[in-house]
Design a protein around this motif. Sequence first.
Motif, PDB file in Angstrom:
ATOM      1  N   GLU A 181       4.027   2.274  -4.896  1.00 38.69           N
ATOM      2  CA  GLU A 181       2.848   1.496  -4.502  1.00 38.69           C
ATOM      3  C   GLU A 181       3.151   0.719  -3.225  1.00 38.69           C
ATOM      4  O   GLU A 181       4.300   0.410  -2.921  1.00 38.69           O
ATOM      5  N   ALA A 189       8.900   0.083  -4.403  1.00 33.70           N
ATOM      6  CA  ALA A 189       7.598   0.053  -3.737  1.00 33.70           C
ATOM      7  C   ALA A 189       7.777   0.371  -2.251  1.00 33.70           C
ATOM      8  O   ALA A 189       8.898   0.582  -1.774  1.00 33.70           O
ATOM      9  N   ASP A 200      -2.684   0.904  -0.809  1.00 30.37           N
ATOM     10  CA  ASP A 200      -2.847   0.614  -2.244  1.00 30.37           C
ATOM     11  C   ASP A 200      -2.000  -0.580  -2.683  1.00 30.37           C
ATOM     12  O   ASP A 200      -1.319  -0.544  -3.721  1.00 30.37           O
ATOM     13  N   ARG A 230      -1.351  -4.122  -4.282  1.00 32.17           N
ATOM     14  CA  ARG A 230      -1.936  -5.115  -5.190  1.00 32.17           C
ATOM     15  C   ARG A 230      -1.366  -6.504  -4.890  1.00 32.17           C
ATOM     16  O   ARG A 230      -1.894  -7.506  -5.339  1.00 32.17           O
ATOM     17  N   LYS A 252      -8.403  -3.737  -5.372  1.00 33.13           N
ATOM     18  CA  LYS A 252      -7.091  -3.587  -6.005  1.00 33.13           C
ATOM     19  C   LYS A 252      -6.202  -4.813  -5.811  1.00 33.13           C
ATOM     20  O   LYS A 252      -5.185  -4.950  -6.498  1.00 33.13           O
TER      21      LYS A 252
END
Length: 590
Positions: free
Chosen positions: A59, A83, A105, A107, A129
């Motif tokens: 992510e 990540a 993407d 968060r 998100k």
Amino acid sequence: MQTDTIAQALEAVVARRADVVALRHKVAGKWVETTWKQYRDSTRAAAKALIAAGVEPHEGVAIAGYNAPEWLYADVGAILAGAIPAGIYTTSSPEQMAYIVMHCDARVVFTDSAAQTNKLLAARSTMPKLERIVQWGSGDVPADPLVVSYAAFVEQGASVDDRALEARIAAQKPNDACTLIYTSGTTGNPKGVLLSHENLTWTAQASETLGLVETDSGVSYLPLSHVAEQMLTIHVPMRLGVMITFAESLEKMPEALLDARPTYFLGVPRVWEKMQAKMQAAAANGPPLRKRIARWARGVGLRGGYADQRGESRPMLYGLANALVFSKVRPRLGLDRCRFALTGAAPIAKDTLEFFLSLGIPLYEVYGMSECTGPATQSLPTAYRTGSVGKVLAGAELRIAEDGEILVRGKHVFVGYLKDDAATREAIDEEGWLHTGDVGELDQDGYLRITDRKKELLITAGGENVAPQLVEGLLKSIPVIAQAVVIGDRQKYLAALVTLDPERVASEAEVAGSVARDTHAAATCVVFRAHVEKQIDKLNERLARVQTIKRFTILPNELTVDSGELTPTLKLRRKVIMAKYAKEIESMYV
């Protein structure tokens, strides 16, 4: 210890230099030092906090802030957690920030101030998100459920078992993507350049050929969102164990130079041009005898610099010139210990290169791009030529295509563009060659010279190709001209927008017989314009007919990042400039 991944590289440097200072930054006017062990522990704490926040491997984690230890903890911490960190330029608008946060993407986003946090909050509706904004720095943290202080965020990770982090680290492989560099976006939305562990560790290792050692030190001040600053602030230091001093801001970089006296320093061309302008303005106001000595010394210095490049002996009086002038100049700039003065990220004028060469400060040009993890070529103290960007990076390959485009291949070539397979296939061909989009020439000794951007070649109405950057560099060699933008695509002739160096306007106006004393007055003064026109006409005598500047407009203000005319790395945003100054451009073709 094997260092194929970032985690392995970090552990290797801690094993050798645990209690040695890695980072220095100012807090309330005083320098605070961080050792390599403290650095490693802080990155692990950030990694555990990201795991606690629910961030999954692969992510995105975005970072928007000026250079500081926390930027590094967030970046390396995200990598340790599996990540993929992505830097956001602090000059970005809320919409530009939201684009990157959504595209990768993320968060979790780290920021350095309420100003950056509030930009994200203003665009929150476009980032469904986004779950957490983590703010470091001494300012107030906005009272919003999305926002948490850096200290509070890290504390939340204390409950995560070390084994959970170790499992994330153990799963990482050298070819895994581990960081995102977003291109400056000179046209359209930026692309996300995915770099692997191997891209970063191999390039850091290849940079050792420059001659850096663990006792070296650098200053971090350019945007960490840019690949060059990441390499010189994060990955090369992690490979060698060198110390980094953070400037408090871009504007306070000269102060940081004087404090740190680094042994290596990268300046983008605009930084070197501003240094040059200030020194020339100061010299112009000096007594006649000092001016004569400086002029003589610079002449000796320039001959000595070129002699070095040819492997010949310096002029006999070089030592005297150094004692009288060069040795006085370097400490005033904070460059008295600097063995590697680097320039890159954009073309630099030969006049600026020769100015510093004449002062015993050769600027070693580096060429590359985000897609090859920074450097494709580098100049070395033992192998450099003024006007060349050096030779191909050790262990990599470089060749010139039939149409003049520079192609690069090696372990530093990127994984691909995030969510853009078509663009990736366009950039990397089937044989693994990266198509740079730059046009260049290799001499018989393997030195590369950049002639232009393939996509920025101007094609005149007569069908002739012109490299605007070449002509722009020559225009900037006129002392009073600070910036230049050459226009002329599909036109009968070339024209230019130029800005003036505020440090030189007054003295230049006196020479011209103009009453102007600032850039605004000079831009509209007929006498001053005629003075500039004479210098451009003289320059035109050195150019091919198709390259000559037939018309020009003096802009009253410099092109800046804040106005959107320059990227954060100070490159021209030609599309923005063309739109903003459409009337001025049109008037030059009436």
